[in-house]
Design an enzyme around this catalytic site. Structure first.
Site, mmCIF file in Angstrom:
data_model
loop_
_atom_site.group_PDB
_atom_site.id
_atom_site.type_symbol
_atom_site.label_atom_id
_atom_site.label_comp_id
_atom_site.label_asym_id
_atom_site.label_seq_id
_atom_site.Cartn_x
_atom_site.Cartn_y
_atom_site.Cartn_z
ATOM 1 N N SER A 1 0.829 -1.210 0.000
ATOM 2 C CA SER A 1 0.000 0.000 0.000
ATOM 3 C C SER A 1 0.851 1.242 0.000
ATOM 4 C CB SER A 1 -0.955 0.031 1.198
ATOM 5 O OG SER A 1 -0.549 -0.761 2.245
ATOM 6 N N HIS B 1 -3.799 -4.418 -5.238
ATOM 7 C CA HIS B 1 -3.978 -3.880 -3.889
ATOM 8 C C HIS B 1 -5.398 -4.131 -3.386
ATOM 9 C CE1 HIS B 1 -4.021 -0.217 -1.015
ATOM 10 N NE2 HIS B 1 -3.538 -1.281 -0.407
ATOM 11 N N GLU C 1 -7.246 -2.301 -6.447
ATOM 12 C CA GLU C 1 -6.512 -1.369 -7.294
ATOM 13 C C GLU C 1 -5.442 -2.177 -8.036
ATOM 14 O OE1 GLU C 1 -6.620 2.925 -4.953
ATOM 15 O OE2 GLU C 1 -5.261 1.405 -4.185
ATOM 16 N N ASN D 1 -5.835 5.209 -0.748
ATOM 17 C CA ASN D 1 -5.073 5.656 0.412
ATOM 18 C C ASN D 1 -4.699 7.130 0.309
ATOM 19 O OD1 ASN D 1 -5.220 3.297 1.782
ATOM 20 N ND2 ASN D 1 -3.226 2.537 1.135
#
Ligand code: CAA
Length: 285
Positions: free
Chosen positions: A121, A142, A154, A192
């Site tokens: 991440s 992800h 992702e 994120n």
């Protein structure tokens, strides 16, 4: 011609890796789950057991269905067992030196056409790809915590990713019931980058004494319709992971919304990491 993925490897069976292994096994793929030693393997197996037991107790899965899912995951301590995998996803701690060592080994062990993916991440997928002799077949994949529940993946493509690879991995994500979005290799990708700014801001508001922890959590649940307040979510993600992601985001963006709130560092230093350690902003049983 697009690739087909029938056997997948998952390296690292912590919260994320075990959840990812479960996702693939639920979709009928053969999974090879790798951990460093017997104790870590047992912990990983325990994660999958608890998660599938919960589904059984809620009437969402039969006991036979749970046993089938577990039966599709081969737990092993040896990377050599990944030699037949069509795709391997890495979910080990976010330390670049560990990733370097692992991807160097995976590159040697895995068949030449296998895709190597990382669930990172916060680290550069491009840098991870550069540790291999097959950077064209390295992508980010992800997942979000809890992996069996959250519907997004992702798919991170780099400037080195070969044509068709990100598309095939996105198709795999669809096959296991997720919705893929394809993103470039920039710190924090999409989720994120947006989410951690908000969570970090919540920690700053707490430090400023604007409102209490519980009132901030309630405000965002009830006023913004989010499933969890920011402190409950920080504890779910892990304060160590959250702090690390903020640091990387701040380094790249220089945007002060990402400058980690001091209280985050303080809690991490004290070993109060959230759910996984039993206490973070909240206490967990
Ligand atoms: N593992 C497996 N299944 C789980 C689970 C877990 N850890 N936690 C919850 N579930 C399942 C439950 O079994 C339940 O399934 P059914 O609907 O089939 O019965 C379902 O999820 C809902 O759970 P609960 O009723 O117990 O609780 P809830 O409705 O409050 O949902 C939640 C829990 C799914 C965690 C929800 O609060 C939520 O979506 N929270 C936000 C989570 C989030 O934003 N995650 C992303 C974090 S960012 C990240 O992960 C990226 C990164 O790199 C840091």
């Amino acid at each position: 011609m697009s690739r087909t993925f029938e056997t997948v490897g998952v390296v690292g069976l912590g919260t994320m890796g075990a959840g990812i292994a479960e996702v693939f096994a639920r979709a009928g793929l053969a999974v090879v789950g790798v951990e460093v030693d017997a104790q870590a393997l047992e912990r990983g197996r325990g994660h999958v057991l608890r998660s599938t037991d919960r589904a059984v107790s809620r009437g969402r899965l039969s006991e036979a269905g749970r046993d089938e899912i577990l039966g599709r995951i081969a737990f092993t301590g040896s990377l050599d067992d990944l030699r037949d995998a069509d795709l391997v996803i890495e979910a080990i701690p976010e330390v670049m030196e560990y990733k370097r060592a692992l991807f160097t080994d995976l590159d040697l062990v895995c068949k030449p056409e296998a895709v190597l993916a990382t669930n990172t991440s916060s680290l550069s997928v491009t840098a991870i790809a550069s540790f291999t002799a097959r950077p064209g077949q390295v992508v980010g994949m992800h997942f979000f915590n809890p992996a069996p529940v959250m519907r997004l993946v992702e798919v991170v493509r780099t400037v080195a990713t070969a044509g068709g690879v990100a598309e095939d991995v996105a198709e795999l994500a669809r096959r296991v019931g997720k919705t893929p979005v394809t993103v470039g290799d920039r710190a924090g990708f999409v989720v994120n980058r947006l989410l951690l700014g908000y969570l970090n801001h919540a920690a700053s508001l707490l430090e400023l004494g604007v409102a209490s922890r519980d009132d901030i959590d309630a405000a965002m649940r009830l006023g913004a319709g989010l499933p969890m307040g920011p402190f409950a979510l920080l504890d779910l993600i892990g304060l160590d992971v959250s702090h690390e992601v903020c640091e990387v985001l701040f380094e790249e963006s220089r945007d002060r919304v990402h400058a980690p709130a001091p209280i985050l560092r303080e809690l991490v230093t004290a070993g109060l990491l959230g759910r996984k350690s039993g206490r973070g902003f909240h206490a967990h049983e």
